[in-house]
Design a protein around this motif. Structure first.
Motif, short mmCIF file in Angstrom:
data_model
loop_
_atom_site.label_atom_id
_atom_site.label_comp_id
_atom_site.label_asym_id
_atom_site.label_seq_id
_atom_site.Cartn_x
_atom_site.Cartn_y
_atom_site.Cartn_z
N CYS A 1 0.83 -1.21 0.00
CA CYS A 1 0.00 0.00 0.00
C CYS A 1 0.86 1.26 0.00
N TYR A 2 1.90 1.25 0.84
CA TYR A 2 2.77 2.43 0.90
C TYR A 2 3.54 2.62 -0.41
N GLU A 3 3.96 1.52 -1.03
CA GLU A 3 4.68 1.65 -2.30
C GLU A 3 3.76 2.25 -3.37
N GLN A 4 2.49 1.81 -3.39
CA GLN A 4 1.52 2.38 -4.33
C GLN A 4 1.32 3.88 -4.06
N ALA A 5 1.21 4.21 -2.76
CA ALA A 5 0.98 5.61 -2.38
C ALA A 5 2.17 6.48 -2.80
N LEU A 6 3.39 5.94 -2.64
CA LEU A 6 4.57 6.74 -2.99
C LEU A 6 4.78 6.84 -4.49
N GLU A 7 4.21 5.92 -5.24
CA GLU A 7 4.23 6.08 -6.70
C GLU A 7 3.36 7.26 -7.10
N LEU A 8 2.23 7.42 -6.38
CA LEU A 8 1.32 8.54 -6.68
C LEU A 8 1.84 9.86 -6.11
N PHE A 9 2.44 9.78 -4.89
CA PHE A 9 2.94 11.00 -4.23
C PHE A 9 4.40 10.79 -3.82
N PRO A 10 5.33 10.74 -4.80
CA PRO A 10 6.73 10.43 -4.48
C PRO A 10 7.40 11.48 -3.59
N ASP A 11 6.86 12.70 -3.60
CA ASP A 11 7.49 13.78 -2.81
C ASP A 11 6.64 14.18 -1.61
N ASP A 12 5.89 13.23 -1.06
CA ASP A 12 5.05 13.52 0.10
C ASP A 12 5.80 13.13 1.37
N GLU A 13 6.23 14.13 2.13
CA GLU A 13 7.05 13.85 3.32
C GLU A 13 6.26 13.12 4.41
N VAL A 14 4.94 13.35 4.48
CA VAL A 14 4.12 12.70 5.52
C VAL A 14 4.04 11.20 5.26
N ILE A 15 3.83 10.82 4.01
CA ILE A 15 3.76 9.39 3.67
C ILE A 15 5.14 8.74 3.86
N CYS A 16 6.20 9.44 3.45
CA CYS A 16 7.57 8.91 3.66
C CYS A 16 7.82 8.65 5.14
N ASN A 17 7.46 9.62 5.98
CA ASN A 17 7.70 9.47 7.43
C ASN A 17 6.90 8.31 7.99
N SER A 18 5.63 8.18 7.57
CA SER A 18 4.79 7.10 8.07
C SER A 18 5.32 5.73 7.63
N MET A 19 5.78 5.66 6.37
CA MET A 19 6.39 4.42 5.87
C MET A 19 7.60 4.06 6.73
N GLY A 20 8.40 5.05 7.06
CA GLY A 20 9.59 4.84 7.90
C GLY A 20 9.22 4.30 9.27
N GLU A 21 8.15 4.84 9.87
CA GLU A 21 7.72 4.39 11.19
C GLU A 21 7.32 2.92 11.18
N HIS A 22 6.58 2.51 10.15
CA HIS A 22 6.18 1.11 10.04
C HIS A 22 7.41 0.21 9.85
N LEU A 23 8.31 0.62 8.96
CA LEU A 23 9.51 -0.18 8.70
C LEU A 23 10.36 -0.33 9.96
N PHE A 24 10.46 0.78 10.73
CA PHE A 24 11.28 0.75 11.94
C PHE A 24 10.69 -0.23 12.96
N ARG A 25 9.37 -0.20 13.10
CA ARG A 25 8.72 -1.12 14.04
C ARG A 25 8.92 -2.58 13.63
#
Length: 775
Positions: A89-113
Motif C-alpha cells: 500500500c505504501y509503495e503504491q501511495a509513494l508512486e502517486l505521491f513520491p514527494d510527500d514527506e508525511v507518507i515517507c515518514n509514516s512508511m519509515g515508522e512502520h519499517l522501523f517497528r
C-alpha cells in the motif's frame, strides 16, 4: 484555456471515453467517501487508488483524505500482521505521491517497528530533505541516525593516519600492476577513490547498506569518478561473474574489520572472494606482472592481548554484591553479560564488548605483558578456511602484577603490505576501540606474579573467541617450568594440551545441579552493583508506606535476609494478621529490576513486576525463594494484562497503587518518550498519598570544549580525507543530540559549572515549564 493543449486526434469515440472515465471517477469518489463513513478503510483505499490512477489532476484535491485513509488502513493491516500488504500500500501511495514527506515518514515508522532500521532511516531522511521543518520526521531521523550512518564512519574518516596508510598501500599495489580492484564494504567509497586516483583501470565497490550505497553514489559523483567506479548495492558474497563484474580482479581492498578483527565478516567474504572473484595468488619466488595475480589489502594481521584489572569493566559485567538493600542474591544464580563467550547457545552473539581503553573511566592496570594471540594471512585461502574449523589453541600467560583479573583486552596490527601497517593498540591514537573479553566464573579473581592465566582461543562462527579463562596458581603442586616454554612473550603449551585442560578447571567454579544462568545487559549489571541506588529506593518506599498507615509498616522485614533467625517470610505473615489489606506496588521500569522484591520487605506489600523475559521471572522467583518470601509474594503483572499498553491499570477493580516506579531516563541518556503521558495515567491510579518514583528529575547542563566530540560528530573538511570531497555528504547525517556519551571518559575542557536546566516533575506537573531561558 482548458482545451488549449494540443492532443493527438483520436477516433470519434474519444469523447465518449473521456465521459465514461469522468463518470467512473465520480462514482469511485462517492464510494470512497461512503466507505470512509462506514470505516471500511480497505475498500475506501482501493477506490482512491482507482480515482488517482484515472485522474492524476485530482492529486492535490484528495491528498489529505487519501493520506488519512492510507494511515487507517495501514493500522488495520499492521494489527492483522499483513506486512506485505501494508508495504505494498505504501509503495503504491509513494508512486502517486513520491514527494510527500508525511507518507515517507509514516512508511519509515512502520519499517522501523518491523526491524528494518536501514530502510526506515532512509525514509525519515527523505522526509526531512523534502521538508526540513517537518518536526516528526526530524525527531524520528535523529533517533535512528546512529543506525543510518554509524558514528564510527565519522571517526574513521577523520583519522588522517588511517587514510594516509591505506592510500599509500593501495597506490603501491596499483603502481605494481594491480589495475582491477574490488572494494568490499565500500562505505563512503573512499578506498575505491584511492584506487581510481592511483590509476586503476577498473574499480568495483559493493555496499550492503542502502543508505551508505546512496551516499557513496553521491560522493563518487561529486569527486567526478562515477565513470570509473561501478557501485553495487549488494553483499560481496552475492557478486557473480560476469553478471555483476566482467572478470576476476587482481586486487581486493577492504576494511571490514571491527575491534575483534573478524566481527564484520572479513574471513567469510575473503574466502568467497578468493574462490570466485580474485585471480589466483602469486606463489613464492614467482615473477611477473601483478595484473595476472590476485592479492588482498590488508595482507595479514597479528592479534595481541593483555590481562587487565579495570573497575569500570567489572562493574558492568560481573555482579560483585551478595546483598542488595537487604535482599540476598542466592549462590545458585549466576548473572552474565552478553559479552560472555559461549558457543553453546543457539544464537551467535558477539563474544566481546568494546572500549576505548585509553579513556575508560578510572583507567586500567595491566596484569600481564602484552602477548600474541594469533596471526592470520588474508592472502592464504587454506589458512582462512581452517580458521573456523581449527581446534581452540590453549595458551597460558605469566602474571606480572597482582590485582583483580577483570578482562582480557585485545587489539591487532593490520599489515596492509610489507611496508604499511596500522595498530589498534590502546597506546595508539586511532579510530578503533579495543575488544574486551570480561572474565566470569572464577572462584577467586585475585592474581599475583607466579600465577598463570590460562585460556582457549578460537575463531568459531568467524568470531575471535577467548574462552575457559582460568588461573593456575604458583602454590599449586605442578612445576610450571615443565609445562610451558616461552616464545615471543607468549607461553604456548604446545603438546601439553591435557595438562592445560586440567589446569583450566583448577579455579573454575563447578556448576551446581540447580544453577540458573541469567543474561543481563551491561547496564542492568551495573545497576545491580549500585547499592546506593537500591538503598535510596528502599528508604523512599518505606517513607511513603509509613505515611499511608503510620506504625503498620513491618520493621521485622528490614532485617537482612541472610540472618535466618528472623526470616522474611515469618515477618510478612505477622503483618497479615494485623493488616490484612496490602499496599500495591508496581514496578514498570524497563529491564531486570529487584525493586519489587525490596518493596516486599517493607511490610504488608503486594509487589508487581513488569519484567517481560521468562528467564528474568525465573531468577526473581529464585531470589524470593532464597529470601524466604511466601510463594506468590511477587506477581508478574504482564501475565495479568492483555497487552503492554495496559500495564498501567488497577491491581483490582476497587484498589489503587500505593507506589508506581517508572523509567524516566533511557540508558542512552535520552528522556523516555511519552514519559509525561505515562506519569499522567499513573497519577490517576494512585491511592491518596501514593507516589510515583522518581517524583521528579533535575536536568543539568555543562558547556564544554572537545575536539574529540567534534571529530566523532562530523567529518572535518577535506584535508583529513586527503583532498576527497566527502564531508558535505556524510555530514548530512550528523545529529544535534549525541547519545550514549560518558562525560567521565570524554576528553574535554569544562567551560562552565553544571547548571540546572529544568525540573521534570512527575507528581506535580504544574511546576514544569515548557520552556525556560538559562544563562
Amino acid at each position: 484555456m482548458p482545451n488549449s493543449r494540443a492532443r493527438p486526434r483520436r477516433d470519434a469515440g474519444g469523447g465518449a471515453g473521456a465521459a465514461g472515465r469522468n463518470e467512473l471517477v465520480s462514482r469511485s469518489l462517492q464510494s470512497a467517501e461512503h466507505c470512509l463513513g462506514a470505516q471500511d478503510f480497505g475498500t475506501a483505499y482501493a477506490h482512491y487508488l482507482l480515482v488517482l490512477s484515472l485522474a492524476p489532476e485530482l492529486n492535490d484535491d484528495v491528498k489529505e483524505t487519501f493520506q488519512y485513509t492510507l494511515f487507517r488502513w495501514a493500522e488495520e493491516l499492521d494489527s492483522l500482521n499483513r506486512t506485505q500488504d501494508l508495504l505494498g500500500c505504501y509503495e503504491q501511495a509513494l508512486e502517486l505521491f513520491p514527494d510527500d514527506e508525511v507518507i515517507c515518514n509514516s512508511m519509515g515508522e512502520h519499517l522501523f517497528r518491523m526491524g528494518f532500521r536501514d530502510e526506515a532511516s532512509g525514509y525519515f531522511h527523505k522526509a526531512v530533505k523534502l521538508n526540513p521543518d517537518f518536526n516528526d520526521a526530524k525527531e524520528n531521523f535523529y533517533r535512528v541516525a546512529n543506525w543510518l550512518v554509524e558514528r564510527w564512519h565519522f571517526i574513521m574518516l577523520n583519522d588522517t593516519k588511517r587514510n594516509t596508510v591505506y592510500n599509500a598501500a593501495i597506490q603501491k599495489a596499483v603502481c605494481l600492476g594491480s589495475k582491477s580492484v574490488l572494494d568490499i564494504g565500500a562505505g563512503t567509497g573512499i578506498l575505491s577513490m584511492f584506487a581510481k586516483k592511483a590509476g586503476a583501470h577498473s574499480v568495483y565497490a559493493c555496499e550492503l547498506s542502502k543508505t551508505m550505497y546512496e551516499l557513496a553514489c553521491d560522493v563518487v559523483a561529486a569527486n567526478k569518478m562515477e565513470a570509473g567506479i561501478k557501485l553495487l548495492h549488494m553483499k560481496s558474497l552475492d557478486i557473480e561473474i560476469p553478471k555483476h563484474i566482467p572478470e576476476r580482479v587482481s586486487l581486493v581492498v577492504t576494511e571490514t574489520v571491527d575491534a575483534g578483527l573478524f566481527g564484520e565478516g572479513i574471513v567469510e567474504s575473503l574466502i568467497h572472494a578468493w574462490e570466485h572473484l580474485l585471480l589466483q595468488p602469486k606463489t613464492k619466488g614467482e615473477n611477473g606482472n601483478c595484473e595476472k595475480y590476485g592479492k588482498v589489502i590488508p595482507a595479514s594481521a597479528v592479534i595481541f592481548g593483555m590481562a587487565v584489572e579495570c573497575e569500570e569493566i567489572r562493574r558492568h559485567h560481573r555482579v560483585g554484591v551478595k546483598d542488595i538493600a537487604g535482599i540476598c542474591l542466592p549462590e545458585n544464580v549466576k548473572f552474565q553479560s552478553p559479552a560472555y563467550s559461549s558457543v553453546d547457545t543457539e544464537e551467535t552473539v558477539e563474544p566481546y564488548t568494546t572500549e576505548k581503553m585509553s579513556r575508560v573511566p578510572g583507567g586500567y592496570s595491566p596484569l600481564t605483558e602484552c602477548f600474541e594471540i594469533m596471526t592470520v594471512d588474508f592472502n592464504n585461502l587454506q589458512e582462512l578456511k581452517s580458521l573456523a574449523t581449527k581446534k581452540p589453541d590453549k595458551i597460558g600467560i605469566p602474571v606480572t602484577k597482582e590485582g583483580t583479573l577483570d578482562a582480557i583486552v585485545v587489539w591487532f596490527v593490520l599489515q596492509l603490505d610489507e611496508e604499511h601497517s596500522l595498530s589498534t593498540s590502546p597506546s595508539e591514537e586511532t579510530c578503533w576501540e579495543q575488544a574486551v573479553y570480561p572474565v566470569h566464573d572464577l572462584a577467586d579473581y585475585w592474581i599475583k606474579p607466579g600465577d598463570h592465566v590460562m585460556m582457549e582461543v578460537s575463531c568459531q562462527d568467524y568470531y575471535l573467541r577467548i574462552q575457559s579463562i582460568s588461573v593456575f596458581g604458583s602454590e599449586d603442586e605442578m612445576d610450571v617450568g615443565k609445562s610451558f616454554t616461552k616464545n615471543k612473550e607468549l607461553l604456548s603449551v604446545g603438546n601439553e594440551a591435557e595438562l592445560c585442560s586440567a589446569l583450566a578447571n583448577l579455579q573454575t567454579r563447578q556448576p551446581d545441579a540447580v544453577e540458573q544462568t541469567c543474561l543481563l545487559e551491561s547496564t542492568e549489571i551495573a545497576l545491580l552493583n549500585n547499592i546506593p541506588y537500591h538503598e535510596g529506593f528502599k528508604m523512599a518506599m518505606r517513607k511513603v508506606l509509613s505515611s499511608l498507615t503510620p506504625g503498620k509498616v513491618c520493621q521485622a522485614m528490614d532485617t537482612h535476609c541472610q540472618n535466618n533467625t528472623v526470616s522474611c517470610g515469618s515477618g510478612q505473615n505477622n503483618c497479615e494478621e494485623s493488616s490484612p489489606e496490602p499496599f500495591y506496588v508496581l514496578d514498570v521500569s524497563e529491564g531486570f529490576s529487584i525493586l519489587p522484591i525490596i518493596a516486599g520487605t517493607l511490610g504488608q506489600v503486594k509487589p508487581y513486576s513488569s519484567v517481560e523475559k521468562d528467564q528474568h521471572r525465573i531468577i526473581l522467583d529464585l531470589i524470593c525463594e532464597a529470601n524466604h518470601f511466601p510463594k506468590e509474594t511477587l506477581e508478574f503483572w504482564l501475565r495479568h494484562v492483555e497487552d503492554e499498553s495496559a500495564v498501567l491499570q488497577r491491581p483490582k477493580s476497587d484498589k489503587l497503587w500505593s507506589i508506581i516506579i517508572l523509567d524516566v531516563i533511557e540508558p542512552s541518556g535520552l528522556i523516555q518518550q511519552e514519559i509525561m503521558e505515562k506519569a499522567a495515567i499513573s497519577r490517576c491510579l494512585l491511592q491518596s498519598g501514593g507516589k510515583i518514583f522518581p517524583q521528579y528529575v533535575l536536568m543539568f547542563g555543562l558547556l564544554v570544549e572537545s575536539q574529540t566530540l567534534v571529530e566523532e560528530s562530523a567529518v572535518q573538511g577535506t584535508e583529513r580525507t586527503l583532498g576527497l570531497n566527502i564531508a558535505p555528504f556524510i555530514n548530512q547525517f550528523q545529529v544535534p543530540i549525541r547519545v550514549f556519551l560518558d562525560l567521565s571518559s570524554l576528553p574535554c575542557i569544562p567551560l562552565s559549572k553544571p547548571v540546572e536546566l529544568l525540573r521534570l516533575d512527575l507528581m506535580t506537573p504544574y511546576l514544569n515549564t515548557s520552556n525556560r531561558e538559562v544563562k
